[in-house]
Design a protein around this motif. Structure first.
Motif, short mmCIF file in Angstrom:
data_model
loop_
_atom_site.label_atom_id
_atom_site.label_comp_id
_atom_site.label_asym_id
_atom_site.label_seq_id
_atom_site.Cartn_x
_atom_site.Cartn_y
_atom_site.Cartn_z
N THR A 2 0.65 -1.22 -0.11
CA THR A 2 0.02 -0.03 0.01
C THR A 2 0.97 1.22 0.02
O THR A 2 0.56 2.12 -0.69
N LEU A 3 1.90 1.30 0.77
CA LEU A 3 2.97 2.37 1.06
C LEU A 3 3.49 2.59 -0.59
O LEU A 3 3.70 3.75 -0.98
N HIS A 4 3.74 1.37 -1.41
CA HIS A 4 4.42 1.70 -2.40
C HIS A 4 3.58 2.13 -3.58
O HIS A 4 3.86 3.08 -4.32
N ARG A 5 2.38 1.88 -3.67
CA ARG A 5 1.34 2.30 -4.41
C ARG A 5 1.02 3.80 -4.06
O ARG A 5 0.71 4.63 -5.14
N CYS A 6 1.00 4.09 -2.72
CA CYS A 6 0.84 5.58 -2.53
C CYS A 6 1.81 6.44 -2.77
O CYS A 6 1.69 7.60 -3.80
N LEU A 32 4.64 -0.30 13.88
CA LEU A 32 3.66 -0.42 12.72
C LEU A 32 2.15 -1.08 12.96
O LEU A 32 1.95 -1.71 13.91
N PRO A 33 1.40 -0.66 12.02
CA PRO A 33 0.01 -0.64 12.11
C PRO A 33 -0.01 -2.30 12.05
O PRO A 33 0.80 -2.94 11.42
N ALA A 34 -1.20 -3.00 12.43
CA ALA A 34 -1.17 -4.44 12.39
C ALA A 34 -1.07 -4.86 10.94
O ALA A 34 -0.51 -5.84 10.77
N ALA A 35 -1.70 -4.28 9.98
CA ALA A 35 -1.48 -4.54 8.46
C ALA A 35 -0.18 -4.61 8.01
O ALA A 35 0.21 -5.31 6.90
N TYR A 36 0.83 -4.07 8.61
CA TYR A 36 2.10 -4.07 8.36
C TYR A 36 3.01 -4.69 9.27
O TYR A 36 4.33 -4.59 8.80
N GLU A 40 8.08 -5.91 9.59
CA GLU A 40 8.84 -5.05 10.57
C GLU A 40 10.33 -5.38 10.10
O GLU A 40 11.15 -4.27 10.07
N ALA A 41 10.79 -6.49 9.53
CA ALA A 41 12.08 -6.65 9.18
C ALA A 41 12.33 -5.62 7.66
O ALA A 41 13.68 -5.66 7.58
N ASN A 42 11.71 -5.24 7.06
CA ASN A 42 11.46 -4.41 5.88
C ASN A 42 11.22 -2.74 6.26
O ASN A 42 11.08 -2.13 5.28
N ARG A 43 11.05 -2.40 7.46
CA ARG A 43 10.77 -1.12 7.87
C ARG A 43 11.60 -0.02 7.12
O ARG A 43 10.96 1.04 6.90
N LEU A 44 12.80 -0.27 7.04
CA LEU A 44 13.48 0.89 6.43
C LEU A 44 12.92 1.11 5.05
O LEU A 44 12.87 2.43 4.38
#
Length: 286
Positions: A2-6, A32-36, A40-44
């Motif tokens: 979703t972040l990438h699409r944003c 992170l919100p539940a959906a994300y 967590e390991a890809n948070r950067l």
């Protein structure tokens, strides 16, 4: 995703106000919100999508810049001066987040190795981009260790694995290595000739690029391959440019699809659009 699409939607001009609100909330969240949470390991990488989108919107003033820079540096994996350099090669760079529970240390103090604590080439790439976007001078990046690690991650065929733990190797990580080296202005860490030959072998019969030789062409892989050649100064080695241009044009259905017979997706407006631009396509040609 979703972040990438944003991020992609913002690049093509949609919803500035809502985009700013979403991305500010994403970077400001301490958990992170539940959906994300599975990411967590890809948070950067998630942080990069939020920060770069706000940069495109001219809204970096909404960010806690200093706090973000400190958090990024706290996720740098630095060399232990007592470790054997030959045994620890490939470990350094940036991890995706503090998911291992290590002490928060933006000063990047060397410490004894911790099991499974190692840099990841994609996280190193996005960390450097975030720091650069936010105006950091990269003075705390252990450039020598990062460049040395790239050498340990390259395979004989020229491809790269993302980390020293053993994983897939393909064109995505070649692009990350090229981008890291370009940002740090040091290509001494890997064999660019072998990397370029690997990329050229990934060009499929239809003109697009696959993740590995003999696989299906894909929009993301195509962008990574062409961008890596450009960053390494080896764009001239690509001789089948017309096939590539044709493949890009054929991906437009309503929006852009990433592969033949697939539904269009906003992310491919970026991947295919970026490839088309780099291939010297004009708007009228598209």
């Amino acid at each position: 995703r979703t972040l990438h699409r944003c991020f992609v939607a913002l690049r093509v001009g949609d919803g500035r106000r809502h985009g700013v609100q979403f991305c500010v909330a994403a970077q400001a969240s301490r958990t992170l919100p539940a959906a994300y949470q599975a990411q967590e390991a890809n948070r950067l990488t998630l942080l990069y999508f939020a920060v770069s989108a706000l940069d495109l919107l001219g809204a970096l003033d909404k960010l806690e810049r200093d706090a973000i820079v400190e958090w990024v540096y706290a996720n740098q994996v630095v060399p232990d001066p007592t470790a054997d350099p030959d045994c620890s090669a490939g470990l350094y760079g940036f991890r995706g987040s503090g998911f291992l529970g290590l002490p928060y240390d933006p000063e990047c103090t060397p410490h004894a190795p911790v099991c499974n604590d190692r840099g990841h080439i994609a996280m190193t790439y996005t960390a450097l981009l975030v720091l650069t976007i936010l105006g950091d001078d990269l003075s705390r990046v252990n450039k020598r260790a990062v460049i040395r690690s790239l050498s340990a991650l390259q395979h004989v065929d020229g491809s790269f694995s993302p980390d020293s733990g053993g994983s897939e190797n393909d064109i995505r990580f070649v692009y990350c290595a090229a981008a890291i080296s370009f940002i740090l202005d040091d290509f001494s860490g890997f064999d660019t000739d072998r990397a370029a030959q690997f990329i050229l072998k990934c060009q499929s019969y239809d003109g697009g690029f696959a993740q590995n030789p003999w696989q299906e062409s894909h929009g993301g892989s195509t962008y990574c391959g062409l961008a890596a050649l450009h960053l390494m100064g080896k764009r001239h080695l690509l001789t089948r440019t017309d096939d590539l241009i044709h493949w890009c044009i054929e991906r437009q259905v309503s929006g852009f699809q990433g592969r033949i017979n697939k539904d269009p997706d906003t992310c491919y407006s970026f991947w295919i659009g970026g490839t088309a631009r780099s291939s010297c396509l004009t708007a009228s040609t598209m």
